[in-house]
Design a protein around this motif. Structure first.
Motif, PDB file in Angstrom:
ATOM      1  N   GLN A  81       0.817  -1.209   0.000  1.00 25.89           N
ATOM      2  CA  GLN A  81       0.000   0.000   0.000  1.00 25.89           C
ATOM      3  C   GLN A  81       0.853   1.262   0.000  1.00 25.89           C
ATOM      4  O   GLN A  81       0.321   2.358   0.029  1.00 25.89           O
ATOM      5  CB  GLN A  81      -0.943   0.007   1.217  1.00 25.89           C
ATOM      6  CG  GLN A  81      -1.919  -1.163   1.213  1.00 25.89           C
ATOM      7  CD  GLN A  81      -3.048  -0.988   2.227  1.00 25.89           C
ATOM      8  OE1 GLN A  81      -2.818  -0.578   3.363  1.00 25.89           O
ATOM      9  NE2 GLN A  81      -4.255  -1.293   1.817  1.00 25.89           N
ATOM     10  N   ASP A  82       2.167   1.099   0.000  1.00 21.96           N
ATOM     11  CA  ASP A  82       3.047   2.256  -0.151  1.00 21.96           C
ATOM     12  C   ASP A  82       3.069   2.678  -1.623  1.00 21.96           C
ATOM     13  O   ASP A  82       2.869   1.846  -2.519  1.00 21.96           O
ATOM     14  CB  ASP A  82       4.491   1.916   0.245  1.00 21.96           C
ATOM     15  CG  ASP A  82       4.708   1.805   1.753  1.00 21.96           C
ATOM     16  OD1 ASP A  82       3.745   1.943   2.519  1.00 21.96           O
ATOM     17  OD2 ASP A  82       5.877   1.564   2.143  1.00 21.96           O
ATOM     18  N   ALA A  83       3.324   3.951  -1.851  1.00 20.50           N
ATOM     19  CA  ALA A  83       3.565   4.436  -3.214  1.00 20.50           C
ATOM     20  C   ALA A  83       4.698   5.442  -3.133  1.00 20.50           C
ATOM     21  O   ALA A  83       4.898   6.075  -2.095  1.00 20.50           O
ATOM     22  CB  ALA A  83       2.309   5.097  -3.780  1.00 20.50           C
ATOM     23  N   ALA A 122       4.353   7.770   0.175  1.00 22.33           N
ATOM     24  CA  ALA A 122       3.011   7.758   0.758  1.00 22.33           C
ATOM     25  C   ALA A 122       2.706   6.346   1.226  1.00 22.33           C
ATOM     26  O   ALA A 122       2.973   5.380   0.507  1.00 22.33           O
ATOM     27  CB  ALA A 122       1.979   8.211  -0.281  1.00 22.33           C
ATOM     28  N   ASP A 123       2.180   6.221   2.434  1.00 21.08           N
ATOM     29  CA  ASP A 123       1.916   4.912   3.052  1.00 21.08           C
ATOM     30  C   ASP A 123       0.411   4.810   3.270  1.00 21.08           C
ATOM     31  O   ASP A 123      -0.139   5.457   4.159  1.00 21.08           O
ATOM     32  CB  ASP A 123       2.701   4.849   4.373  1.00 21.08           C
ATOM     33  CG  ASP A 123       2.503   3.542   5.131  1.00 21.08           C
ATOM     34  OD1 ASP A 123       1.565   2.781   4.812  1.00 21.08           O
ATOM     35  OD2 ASP A 123       3.284   3.288   6.059  1.00 21.08           O
ATOM     36  N   GLY A 124      -0.244   4.020   2.418  1.00 27.42           N
ATOM     37  CA  GLY A 124      -1.701   3.958   2.422  1.00 27.42           C
ATOM     38  C   GLY A 124      -2.253   3.095   3.545  1.00 27.42           C
ATOM     39  O   GLY A 124      -1.620   2.147   3.995  1.00 27.42           O
ATOM     40  N   SER A 163       9.081   5.190   4.340  1.00 24.11           N
ATOM     41  CA  SER A 163       7.887   4.797   5.085  1.00 24.11           C
ATOM     42  C   SER A 163       8.313   4.134   6.394  1.00 24.11           C
ATOM     43  O   SER A 163       9.494   3.809   6.602  1.00 24.11           O
ATOM     44  CB  SER A 163       7.020   3.856   4.236  1.00 24.11           C
ATOM     45  OG  SER A 163       7.691   2.640   3.996  1.00 24.11           O
ATOM     46  N   ASP A 164       7.335   3.906   7.279  1.00 16.61           N
ATOM     47  CA  ASP A 164       7.654   3.301   8.577  1.00 16.61           C
ATOM     48  C   ASP A 164       8.048   1.829   8.440  1.00 16.61           C
ATOM     49  O   ASP A 164       8.518   1.239   9.409  1.00 16.61           O
ATOM     50  CB  ASP A 164       6.510   3.491   9.577  1.00 16.61           C
ATOM     51  CG  ASP A 164       5.260   2.709   9.215  1.00 16.61           C
ATOM     52  OD1 ASP A 164       5.093   2.348   8.034  1.00 16.61           O
ATOM     53  OD2 ASP A 164       4.430   2.459  10.123  1.00 16.61           O
ATOM     54  N   GLY A 165       7.891   1.268   7.262  1.00 19.31           N
ATOM     55  CA  GLY A 165       8.426  -0.070   7.005  1.00 19.31           C
ATOM     56  C   GLY A 165       9.947  -0.092   6.978  1.00 19.31           C
ATOM     57  O   GLY A 165      10.575  -1.143   7.094  1.00 19.31           O
ATOM     58  N   ILE A 166      10.570   1.086   6.832  1.00 21.08           N
ATOM     59  CA  ILE A 166      12.025   1.231   7.001  1.00 21.08           C
ATOM     60  C   ILE A 166      12.321   1.657   8.442  1.00 21.08           C
ATOM     61  O   ILE A 166      13.012   0.955   9.185  1.00 21.08           O
ATOM     62  CB  ILE A 166      12.611   2.300   6.038  1.00 21.08           C
ATOM     63  CG1 ILE A 166      12.309   1.973   4.567  1.00 21.08           C
ATOM     64  CG2 ILE A 166      14.114   2.482   6.302  1.00 21.08           C
ATOM     65  CD1 ILE A 166      13.187   0.967   3.920  1.00 21.08           C
ATOM     66  N   LEU A 222       8.194  -6.560   8.416  1.00 19.53           N
ATOM     67  CA  LEU A 222       6.823  -6.665   8.912  1.00 19.53           C
ATOM     68  C   LEU A 222       5.843  -5.718   8.220  1.00 19.53           C
ATOM     69  O   LEU A 222       4.642  -5.820   8.408  1.00 19.53           O
ATOM     70  CB  LEU A 222       6.790  -6.400  10.425  1.00 19.53           C
ATOM     71  CG  LEU A 222       7.610  -7.370  11.286  1.00 19.53           C
ATOM     72  CD1 LEU A 222       7.499  -6.988  12.763  1.00 19.53           C
ATOM     73  CD2 LEU A 222       7.143  -8.812  11.074  1.00 19.53           C
ATOM     74  N   ASP A 223       6.363  -4.789   7.417  1.00 15.38           N
ATOM     75  CA  ASP A 223       5.494  -3.803   6.771  1.00 15.38           C
ATOM     76  C   ASP A 223       6.041  -3.536   5.368  1.00 15.38           C
ATOM     77  O   ASP A 223       7.185  -3.878   5.052  1.00 15.38           O
ATOM     78  CB  ASP A 223       5.499  -2.512   7.608  1.00 15.38           C
ATOM     79  CG  ASP A 223       4.374  -1.539   7.255  1.00 15.38           C
ATOM     80  OD1 ASP A 223       3.529  -1.875   6.387  1.00 15.38           O
ATOM     81  OD2 ASP A 223       4.352  -0.453   7.848  1.00 15.38           O
ATOM     82  N   ASN A 224       5.232  -2.917   4.544  1.00 18.74           N
ATOM     83  CA  ASN A 224       5.705  -2.428   3.251  1.00 18.74           C
ATOM     84  C   ASN A 224       6.841  -1.454   3.516  1.00 18.74           C
ATOM     85  O   ASN A 224       6.749  -0.624   4.421  1.00 18.74           O
ATOM     86  CB  ASN A 224       4.594  -1.694   2.493  1.00 18.74           C
ATOM     87  CG  ASN A 224       3.289  -2.469   2.365  1.00 18.74           C
ATOM     88  OD1 ASN A 224       2.222  -1.881   2.366  1.00 18.74           O
ATOM     89  ND2 ASN A 224       3.359  -3.787   2.239  1.00 18.74           N
ATOM     90  N   ALA A 225       7.898  -1.542   2.708  1.00 24.81           N
ATOM     91  CA  ALA A 225       9.093  -0.721   2.958  1.00 24.81           C
ATOM     92  C   ALA A 225       9.447   0.068   1.701  1.00 24.81           C
ATOM     93  O   ALA A 225       9.594  -0.516   0.619  1.00 24.81           O
ATOM     94  CB  ALA A 225      10.267  -1.605   3.365  1.00 24.81           C
TER      95      ALA A 225
HETATM   96 MN    MN Z   1       3.653   1.430   6.808  1.00 23.79          MN
END
Ligand code: MN
Length: 248
Positions: A22-24, A35-37, A197-200, A236-239
């Motif tokens: 969901q990141d772009a 952007a982190d959707g 994003s917070d995935g990083i 654990l998250d989109n990065a």
């Molecule tokens: Mn995120």
């Protein structure tokens, strides 16, 4: 006529746990975006893509930082309206927070004193600056955990594992007019800008981010390495990472 030349790199990855990304991101100078959707039924993907599409229209290379900030604000308002329209089209009874997205955007502008980055932030995606003095976190997260930190109620160590660490307090997709924080930063050859994003930033700490940015000269390689280290740390998250260097 743009006196500043940039080298940019961008990478995104779904990570090791999530099913969809969901990141772009956008790395199209003079505009950079992460952007982190957020939201189910593909709402998050749609919201982050809308944010990128609207910001891509900003043409700020020759304008001053005030005009650039105004153009970014206008793009965010347009994105907010489109996200609300999308939620209504999907039949959402409450179009507020049906789909949302964080935004961290950087636009290169030119003031009398020289080139500057105009950075806008909504949510917990981050902007960092690496200079000769080291890594500086530019943006302040709009998050529940940041508010608890500011109030002195939790420590940074507790923040890193807090159950509400993904809950943002400002984003696109909510009620009203988006109110980003704006920052003006030097755009100089010895300065490297990172948007992520917070995935990083939730998977590797600032020391690791600083090390990669300092050690890896090519911006694309640096973005790739940041995402790879986030995956190695658990993914654990989109990065997503966007790295930009001003060329001498
Ligand atoms: Mn995120």
């Amino acid at each position: 006529m743009d006196p500043v030349e940039l080298a940019v790199g961008a990478t995104t990855d779904v990570g090791r746990v999530r099913e969809i990304n969901q990141d772009a991101q956008l790395a199209a100078p003079p505009v950079l975006v992460v952007a982190d959707g957020m939201g189910g039924h593909h709402g998050g993907e749609v919201a982050s893509r809308i944010a990128v599409e609207e910001l891509e229209r900003v043409e700020a290379g020759g304008s001053d930082s005030r005009a650039a900030a105004a153009a970014v604000q206008e793009a965010l308002a347009a994105a907010q309206a489109r996200i609300a329209d999308y939620a209504a089209e999907q039949g959402s009874k409450d179009p507020v927070w049906y789909a949302g997205t964080t935004v961290v955007a950087a636009v290169l502008a030119t003031d009398d004193a020289g080139p500057v980055w105009v950075v806008a932030n909504l949510g917990d995606s981050r902007a960092y600056l690496l200079t000769e003095e080291g890594l500086r976190r530019v943006s302040v997260d709009h998050s529940v955990v940041q508010e608890l930190l500011d109030a002195g109620r939790i420590t940074p160590a507790q923040a890193a594992v807090h159950p509400e660490r993904h809950v943002v307090t400002r984003a696109l997709g909510g009620p009203g007019v988006p109110e980003p924080d704006f920052f003006r930063l030097p755009a100089a050859p010895d300065v490297r800008l990172l948007l992520c994003s917070d995935g990083i930033s939730g998977m590797i700490d600032d020391a690791a981010i600083a090390r990669v940015l300092a050690e890896v000269p090519d911006p694309q390689d640096a973005a790739d390495r940041l995402v790879a280290e986030a995956l190695e740390a658990g993914g654990l998250d989109n990065a997503t990472a966007v790295v930009a260097d001003v060329l001498p």
